[in-house]
Write an enzyme that holds these catalytic residues in place. Structure first.
Site, mmCIF file in Angstrom:
data_model
loop_
_atom_site.group_PDB
_atom_site.id
_atom_site.type_symbol
_atom_site.label_atom_id
_atom_site.label_comp_id
_atom_site.label_asym_id
_atom_site.label_seq_id
_atom_site.Cartn_x
_atom_site.Cartn_y
_atom_site.Cartn_z
ATOM 1 N N SER A 112 0.787 -1.232 0.000
ATOM 2 C CA SER A 112 0.000 0.000 0.000
ATOM 3 C C SER A 112 0.818 1.279 0.000
ATOM 4 O O SER A 112 0.239 2.365 -0.124
ATOM 5 C CB SER A 112 -0.950 0.004 1.199
ATOM 6 O OG SER A 112 -2.004 -0.903 0.992
ATOM 7 N N TYR A 133 -10.770 1.834 5.741
ATOM 8 C CA TYR A 133 -9.685 1.638 4.767
ATOM 9 C C TYR A 133 -10.172 0.658 3.704
ATOM 10 O O TYR A 133 -10.543 -0.467 3.995
ATOM 11 C CB TYR A 133 -8.456 1.079 5.478
ATOM 12 C CG TYR A 133 -7.189 1.141 4.668
ATOM 13 C CD1 TYR A 133 -6.246 2.136 4.896
ATOM 14 C CD2 TYR A 133 -6.929 0.210 3.687
ATOM 15 C CE1 TYR A 133 -5.081 2.193 4.166
ATOM 16 C CE2 TYR A 133 -5.767 0.255 2.941
ATOM 17 C CZ TYR A 133 -4.845 1.254 3.189
ATOM 18 O OH TYR A 133 -3.691 1.306 2.448
ATOM 19 N N SER A 134 -10.169 1.115 2.446
ATOM 20 C CA SER A 134 -10.708 0.298 1.364
ATOM 21 C C SER A 134 -9.810 0.387 0.147
ATOM 22 O O SER A 134 -9.651 1.457 -0.451
ATOM 23 C CB SER A 134 -12.128 0.761 1.001
ATOM 24 O OG SER A 134 -12.607 0.042 -0.129
ATOM 25 N N ASN A 135 -9.237 -0.742 -0.222
ATOM 26 C CA ASN A 135 -8.394 -0.782 -1.408
ATOM 27 C C ASN A 135 -9.178 -0.471 -2.676
ATOM 28 O O ASN A 135 -8.606 -0.036 -3.678
ATOM 29 C CB ASN A 135 -7.730 -2.150 -1.512
ATOM 30 C CG ASN A 135 -6.745 -2.373 -0.395
ATOM 31 O OD1 ASN A 135 -5.720 -1.715 -0.311
ATOM 32 N ND2 ASN A 135 -7.061 -3.303 0.506
ATOM 33 N N GLY A 187 2.663 -0.701 4.152
ATOM 34 C CA GLY A 187 2.005 -1.554 3.184
ATOM 35 C C GLY A 187 2.295 -3.015 3.406
ATOM 36 O O GLY A 187 3.321 -3.378 3.983
#
Length: 419
Positions: free
Chosen positions: A110, A215-217, A352
């Site tokens: 990330s 938190y959202s990819n 990440g």
């Protein structure tokens, strides 16, 4: 693990395998740390005058391997962009026993988001995007309720969009049969961003846009598509043109489907009862603009120094990037940028995780000191020891040596719960 791996948070939250995956022993022995100079006599004195304690940094890196459970760890401390210490411990390849190269490459997970958000803010500076543009205007039909979700809300995770890595598609680690299938073939699956966004769209949102933080990819997959639609180039091409080549980051890559790491690197593993399972090679499209990048500690410290130092963005937009949203709470998240508390004060950057690899890079706000590290988590059977080792590594790196006070607990941002 994968549901949390792309969240880019604390080590255990990113990498801890399920209980059924534990049991194998870690690598035998610890490689000697390689530093920028010797640690005796005059050289040690020079390190001290530069503000770093090489012995403490060496010990923190070793501690991440034993007793911390990593198969390999490598790290770097820079001051105003110039390396003053680097080190590595552990084994790069459990099959051959090869030592770790402190200059090696690794998957950055990330941390990729910070590169992507920087490109977006450059486009804002050029007048090609606005932070309060609705997603429906920028990418029609991409997500439900796109008229009420803004670009800003994608970047700071207040959109409410479901995180696709929390879908059962990425829940194979809970099932030994599915995990084995993923290890054999699934990790080479080629995804398109549209496929993964569709996975997220099949779930209801967490909340109305702007009414919370999760938190959202998925947010960054959408952002990557917006970059492509606005520029006519892929997000990878824009990151390469605007950041990588501009800063001379010769060992930073944003792959599309290439499964290999293009240079010397430590392997990543799952610790399984049958023995270590090498997960170094994966199709990075599983992460895309949310986490597909590859880099080195040298390139990452150069990048974060340039970013926070104002070389990549106009000051007003850098201030927007560093303005943490109140909804993020202790996560302290801005626009693709995290603020983390340390005993030496707050630092800025991102963490990440992706199978086999955990990364973080941070700098203080005046860019006096930068710290980057890559950890190949392996034996997570002693989570308290792993947590303590990780906290010591972060605090020692951020401070350039032993922290001035005892480290405060839970200083790393944690991901929202999966499921």
């Amino acid at each position: 693990m994968v549901a949390l791996a792309l969240a880019g948070a604390g080590l255990v939250g990113v990498t801890a395998p399920t209980a059924g995956a534990l049991g194998a022993t870690g690598p035998s022995g610890v490689a000697t740390v390689t530093a920028t100079g010797t640690q005796d006599g005059a050289d040690a004195g020079r390190d001290a005058r530069r503000g770093v304690d090489a012995r403490a940094l060496d010990a923190a890196v070793r501690g991440m391997v034993d007793p911390g459970g990593a198969s390999a760890t490598l790290a770097r401390v820079s001051e105003r962009g110039r390396t003053v210490w680097k080190g590595a411990a552990g084994t790069a390849d459990l099959a051959t026993g090869a030592p770790v190269n402190p200059d090696g490459l690794f998957r950055i997970g990330s941390v990729t988001k910070t590169f992507v958000s920087t490109v977006v803010l450059q486009l804002v500076a050029e007048g090609r995007l606005r932070l309060d543009d609705p997603v429906e205007k920028l990418l029609p039909g991409a997500v439900p309720n796109g008229r009420n979700i803004t670009l800003r809300q994608l970047l700071n995770h207040t959109s409410g969009l479901f995180n696709y890595t929390e879908d059962d598609l990425f829940g194979y680690e809970e099932d030994p049969v599915r995990l084995q299938e993923w290890l054999e073939t699934g990790r080479f699956t080629r995804y398109t961003p549209q496929q993964l966004i569709a996975v997220a769209n099949a779930h209801p949102p967490y909340f109305e846009p702007g009414q919370g933080a999760h938190y959202s990819n998925t947010n960054y997959l959408v952002v990557g598509q917006i970059v492509e639609r606005v520029t006519g180039h892929s997000w990878q091409q824009e990151v390469d043109r605007r950041i990588v080549r501009r800063l001379g980051l010769t060992r930073t890559f944003m792959p599309d489907h290439s499964t290999t790491i293009p240079g010397p690197h430590a392997h990543g593993y799952y610790d399984l009862p049958a023995g270590p399972a090498d997960v170094t090679e994966v199709d990075p499209s599983m992460a895309g603009a949310a986490g597909a990048g590859i880099s080195t500690t040298a390139d990452l410290t150069t990048f974060v120094t340039a970013l926070i130092g104002g070389r990549l963005l106009p000051r007003p937009l850098l201030a927007e990037m560093m303005a943490v949203t109140p909804q993020s709470g202790e996560d302290a998240y801005g626009l693709g940028l995290q603020r983390v508390s340390t005993p030496c004060g707050p630092v800025w950057g991102h963490a990440g995780g992706i199978p086999g690899y955990n990364t973080f890079v941070y700098t203080d706000s005046d860019t006096r000191r930068q710290f980057a590290a890559s950890v190949n988590a392996f034996d997570m059977s002693n989570l308290p020891a792993t947590n303590a080792a990780f906290q010591t590594l972060l605090d020692t790196g951020a401070c350039g040596g032993p922290p001035p006070t005892a480290p405060a607990p839970a200083t790393t941002p944690a991901p929202a719960p999966a499921g």
